[in-house]
Design a protein around this motif. Structure first.
Motif, PDB file in Angstrom:
ATOM      1  N   LYS A 200      -2.223 -48.537 -19.372  1.00 23.17           N
ATOM      2  CA  LYS A 200      -1.344 -47.435 -19.739  1.00 23.17           C
ATOM      3  C   LYS A 200      -1.663 -46.991 -21.161  1.00 23.17           C
ATOM      4  CE  LYS A 200       1.244 -47.691 -15.963  1.00 23.17           C
ATOM      5  NZ  LYS A 200       1.321 -46.605 -14.945  1.00 23.17           N
ATOM      6  N   ALA A 201      -1.671 -45.671 -21.376  1.00 14.92           N
ATOM      7  CA  ALA A 201      -1.879 -45.151 -22.724  1.00 14.92           C
ATOM      8  C   ALA A 201      -0.626 -45.363 -23.557  1.00 14.92           C
ATOM      9  CB  ALA A 201      -2.247 -43.672 -22.664  1.00 14.92           C
ATOM     10  N   VAL A 202      -0.806 -45.603 -24.838  1.00 17.65           N
ATOM     11  CA  VAL A 202       0.320 -45.800 -25.755  1.00 17.65           C
ATOM     12  C   VAL A 202       0.682 -44.454 -26.367  1.00 17.65           C
ATOM     13  CG1 VAL A 202       1.117 -47.011 -27.813  1.00 17.65           C
ATOM     14  CG2 VAL A 202      -0.475 -48.141 -26.249  1.00 17.65           C
ATOM     15  N   SER A 203       1.942 -44.093 -26.306  1.00 13.80           N
ATOM     16  CA  SER A 203       2.398 -42.806 -26.826  1.00 13.80           C
ATOM     17  C   SER A 203       2.318 -42.768 -28.349  1.00 13.80           C
ATOM     18  CB  SER A 203       3.836 -42.540 -26.380  1.00 13.80           C
ATOM     19  OG  SER A 203       4.718 -43.457 -27.011  1.00 13.80           O
ATOM     20  N   ARG A 226      -3.888 -48.987 -25.877  1.00 14.83           N
ATOM     21  CA  ARG A 226      -3.651 -49.184 -24.449  1.00 14.83           C
ATOM     22  C   ARG A 226      -2.761 -50.412 -24.273  1.00 14.83           C
ATOM     23  NH1 ARG A 226      -5.397 -44.927 -24.721  1.00 14.83           N
ATOM     24  NH2 ARG A 226      -6.941 -43.837 -23.438  1.00 14.83           N
ATOM     25  N   MET A 227      -2.003 -50.416 -23.185  1.00  9.17           N
ATOM     26  CA  MET A 227      -1.075 -51.521 -22.938  1.00  9.17           C
ATOM     27  C   MET A 227      -1.024 -51.850 -21.461  1.00  9.17           C
ATOM     28  SD  MET A 227       2.578 -49.588 -23.523  1.00  9.17           S
ATOM     29  CE  MET A 227       3.023 -48.126 -22.583  1.00  9.17           C
ATOM     30  N   VAL A 228      -0.620 -53.085 -21.176  1.00  8.68           N
ATOM     31  CA  VAL A 228      -0.449 -53.539 -19.795  1.00  8.68           C
ATOM     32  C   VAL A 228       0.859 -54.319 -19.711  1.00  8.68           C
ATOM     33  CG1 VAL A 228      -2.904 -53.624 -19.250  1.00  8.68           C
ATOM     34  CG2 VAL A 228      -1.784 -55.633 -20.225  1.00  8.68           C
ATOM     35  N   ARG A 229       1.410 -54.346 -18.528  1.00  8.34           N
ATOM     36  CA  ARG A 229       2.668 -55.070 -18.323  1.00  8.34           C
ATOM     37  C   ARG A 229       2.380 -56.572 -18.270  1.00  8.34           C
ATOM     38  NH1 ARG A 229       7.747 -53.384 -16.298  1.00  8.34           N
ATOM     39  NH2 ARG A 229       9.200 -55.095 -16.678  1.00  8.34           N
ATOM     40  N   ALA A 230       3.154 -57.338 -19.021  1.00  9.27           N
ATOM     41  CA  ALA A 230       3.030 -58.790 -19.033  1.00  9.27           C
ATOM     42  C   ALA A 230       4.225 -59.390 -18.296  1.00  9.27           C
ATOM     43  CB  ALA A 230       2.930 -59.295 -20.470  1.00  9.27           C
ATOM     44  N   GLY A 232       8.070 -60.720 -17.573  1.00  9.21           N
ATOM     45  CA  GLY A 232       9.398 -60.215 -17.918  1.00  9.21           C
ATOM     46  C   GLY A 232       9.384 -58.734 -18.231  1.00  9.21           C
ATOM     47  N   SER A 233      10.048 -58.366 -19.338  1.00  8.45           N
ATOM     48  CA  SER A 233      10.086 -56.962 -19.764  1.00  8.45           C
ATOM     49  C   SER A 233       9.042 -56.664 -20.826  1.00  8.45           C
ATOM     50  CB  SER A 233      11.485 -56.628 -20.315  1.00  8.45           C
ATOM     51  OG  SER A 233      11.787 -57.450 -21.429  1.00  8.45           O
ATOM     52  N   TRP A 234       8.127 -57.612 -21.059  1.00  9.81           N
ATOM     53  CA  TRP A 234       7.155 -57.475 -22.144  1.00  9.81           C
ATOM     54  C   TRP A 234       5.920 -56.669 -21.734  1.00  9.81           C
ATOM     55  CZ3 TRP A 234       9.443 -58.528 -26.409  1.00  9.81           C
ATOM     56  CH2 TRP A 234      10.359 -59.565 -26.500  1.00  9.81           C
ATOM     57  N   TRP A 235       5.368 -55.963 -22.725  1.00 11.36           N
ATOM     58  CA  TRP A 235       4.111 -55.243 -22.599  1.00 11.36           C
ATOM     59  C   TRP A 235       3.185 -55.716 -23.717  1.00 11.36           C
ATOM     60  CZ3 TRP A 235       3.049 -51.070 -19.120  1.00 11.36           C
ATOM     61  CH2 TRP A 235       4.127 -50.739 -18.277  1.00 11.36           C
ATOM     62  N   THR A 236       1.922 -55.954 -23.371  1.00 11.57           N
ATOM     63  CA  THR A 236       0.940 -56.348 -24.366  1.00 11.57           C
ATOM     64  C   THR A 236       0.121 -55.123 -24.746  1.00 11.57           C
ATOM     65  OG1 THR A 236       0.827 -58.520 -23.324  1.00 11.57           O
ATOM     66  CG2 THR A 236      -0.868 -58.000 -24.931  1.00 11.57           C
ATOM     67  N   VAL A 237       0.028 -54.879 -26.047  1.00  7.99           N
ATOM     68  CA  VAL A 237      -0.596 -53.650 -26.558  1.00  7.99           C
ATOM     69  C   VAL A 237      -1.788 -54.003 -27.446  1.00  7.99           C
ATOM     70  CG1 VAL A 237      -0.227 -51.501 -27.830  1.00  7.99           C
ATOM     71  CG2 VAL A 237       1.685 -52.568 -26.588  1.00  7.99           C
ATOM     72  N   VAL A 238      -2.867 -53.264 -27.274  1.00  4.86           N
ATOM     73  CA  VAL A 238      -4.009 -53.351 -28.181  1.00  4.86           C
ATOM     74  C   VAL A 238      -4.248 -51.951 -28.732  1.00  4.86           C
ATOM     75  CG1 VAL A 238      -6.437 -53.913 -28.474  1.00  4.86           C
ATOM     76  CG2 VAL A 238      -5.040 -55.248 -26.905  1.00  4.86           C
ATOM     77  N   VAL A 239      -4.271 -51.833 -30.052  1.00  4.69           N
ATOM     78  CA  VAL A 239      -4.479 -50.536 -30.693  1.00  4.69           C
ATOM     79  C   VAL A 239      -5.788 -50.558 -31.480  1.00  4.69           C
ATOM     80  CG1 VAL A 239      -2.018 -50.048 -30.873  1.00  4.69           C
ATOM     81  CG2 VAL A 239      -3.173 -51.226 -32.763  1.00  4.69           C
ATOM     82  N   ALA A 240      -6.409 -49.389 -31.563  1.00  3.51           N
ATOM     83  CA  ALA A 240      -7.606 -49.236 -32.397  1.00  3.51           C
ATOM     84  C   ALA A 240      -7.148 -48.961 -33.822  1.00  3.51           C
ATOM     85  CB  ALA A 240      -8.467 -48.089 -31.881  1.00  3.51           C
ATOM     86  N   THR A 241      -7.819 -49.541 -34.774  1.00  2.32           N
ATOM     87  CA  THR A 241      -7.476 -49.305 -36.180  1.00  2.32           C
ATOM     88  C   THR A 241      -8.410 -48.262 -36.775  1.00  2.32           C
ATOM     89  OG1 THR A 241      -8.916 -51.104 -36.922  1.00  2.32           O
ATOM     90  CG2 THR A 241      -6.618 -51.646 -36.475  1.00  2.32           C
ATOM     91  N   LYS A 292      -6.645 -58.231 -20.813  1.00  2.54           N
ATOM     92  CA  LYS A 292      -6.656 -57.028 -19.983  1.00  2.54           C
ATOM     93  C   LYS A 292      -6.451 -55.778 -20.837  1.00  2.54           C
ATOM     94  CE  LYS A 292      -5.995 -54.469 -16.181  1.00  2.54           C
ATOM     95  NZ  LYS A 292      -7.041 -54.158 -15.177  1.00  2.54           N
ATOM     96  N   ALA A 293      -5.534 -55.820 -21.788  1.00  2.00           N
ATOM     97  CA  ALA A 293      -5.276 -54.664 -22.648  1.00  2.00           C
ATOM     98  C   ALA A 293      -6.504 -54.323 -23.488  1.00  2.00           C
ATOM     99  CB  ALA A 293      -4.068 -54.946 -23.539  1.00  2.00           C
ATOM    100  N   LYS A 294      -7.206 -55.331 -23.951  1.00  2.00           N
ATOM    101  CA  LYS A 294      -8.419 -55.091 -24.739  1.00  2.00           C
ATOM    102  C   LYS A 294      -9.479 -54.388 -23.902  1.00  2.00           C
ATOM    103  CE  LYS A 294     -11.961 -57.379 -27.506  1.00  2.00           C
ATOM    104  NZ  LYS A 294     -12.500 -58.675 -28.008  1.00  2.00           N
TER     105      LYS A 294
END
Length: 301
Positions: A200-203, A226-230, A232-241, A292-294
């Protein structure tokens, strides 16, 4: 208690009704019918081991000796709750695990471990014994639907006897149950990938939020993620710097290309009363959601 209640009622009637005399109140009352057998009894008031009457037990005294071939029997949640009721605990002190073993004479010896929770009564792990002990004549601890059941369960004042020692050893073999965490507690994040999780794209709004969480902005920004569902209610996010011109000596060579976060923001609806929780992540090799998010970010280019 029945005789006392009747006596108080008679006194009240004598005061309210004219012409009634209190002289008869001091005469011996007629014998009352015996009360029904007790289902349970409170903890003994002395250090002596109580011996229930035959109508309340197997008819044989409790000796604390272990029955031949006795094995560990783990207590379930209902049995632990019944032990807490008899032990007059709950809230500040609970019994998270327990076990019983067969004793001689048809008895069962029960041991439970104690757990002290935050309280205003002064209870601490130093002032509360680590284990509590009970005796019962029913392996179900009296948890039956039959209202005529006369099973007994009473507390032992100490851990005397080989049966109590065996029961305590059984309890030590039972792992403590994991505490129930709040769904928004970061300690509940496991890194497990949710079934069917997709990229999923991060807004932009969430990227701005994560910059605040990462304590960056200005010199370093997050242009995409980008993020993926982990779990519970958690999402794991990887962002480019992205490193912008700055006077702090930060360059693309000394700043990691990606940053990792965990958030429950995408799971929160506008009407939700739950709090939004986000925190930086240093992923382990076992964190499938982070891996997966990476890959999702790398594929996005």
């Amino acid at each position: 208690m029945r005789r006392l209640a009747g006596l108080l009622g008679a006194v009240l009637a004598a005061v309210l009704l004219p012409g009634c005399s209190l002289a008869w109140m001091f005469e011996d009352p007629p014998p009352a019918s015996p009360p029904p057998p007790l289902v349970t009894s409170p903890p003994p008031s002395s250090s002596e081991t109580p011996t229930p009457t035959p109508t309340q037990s197997t008819g044989k005294p409790y000796t604390g000796k272990l029955a031949k071939g006795a094995t560990c029997v783990k207590l379930d949640a209902d049995q632990l709750a019944e032990a807490e009721r008899i032990g007059l605990v709950g809230a500040a002190i609970t019994y998270p695990r327990g076990a019983m073993v067969k004793s001689t004479g048809g008895w069962w010896t029960v041991a439970v471990s104690t757990q002290v929770h935050q309280n205003s009564s002064g209870y601490t792990e130093d002032s509360v014994p680590a284990y509590a002990y009970f005796v019962t004549d029913s392996p179900t601890l009296g948890l039956r639907d039959d209202p005529s059941d006369t099973s007994v369960l009473w507390a032992l004042s100490d851990d005397a006897g080989e049966a109590a020692a065996k029961a305590r050893a059984c309890v030590k073999q039972i792992p403590l149950p994991k505490p129930k965490l709040d769904p928004d507690d970061p300690a509940g994040y496991t890194g497990k990938l949710a079934k069917g999780a997709t990229c999923k794209a991060v807004s932009g709004k969430l990227l701005d939020h994560l910059q605040q969480v990462g304590q960056v902005g200005g010199a370093i920004t997050y242009p995409q993620g980008r993020m993926v569902r982990a779990n519970g209610s958690w999402w794991t996010v990887v962002v480019a710097t992205q490193v912008n011109p700055n006077g702090a000596g930060l360059t693309a060579e000394n700043v990691p290309r990606q940053a990792y976060f965990v958030t429950n923001a995408p799971s929160k609806k506008a009407s939700s009363t739950g709090k939004t929780v986000s925190f930086p992540l240093n992923p382990t090799k076992q964190d499938k959601a982070a891996a997966k998010a990476k890959r999702c970010l790398e594929q996005a280019g």
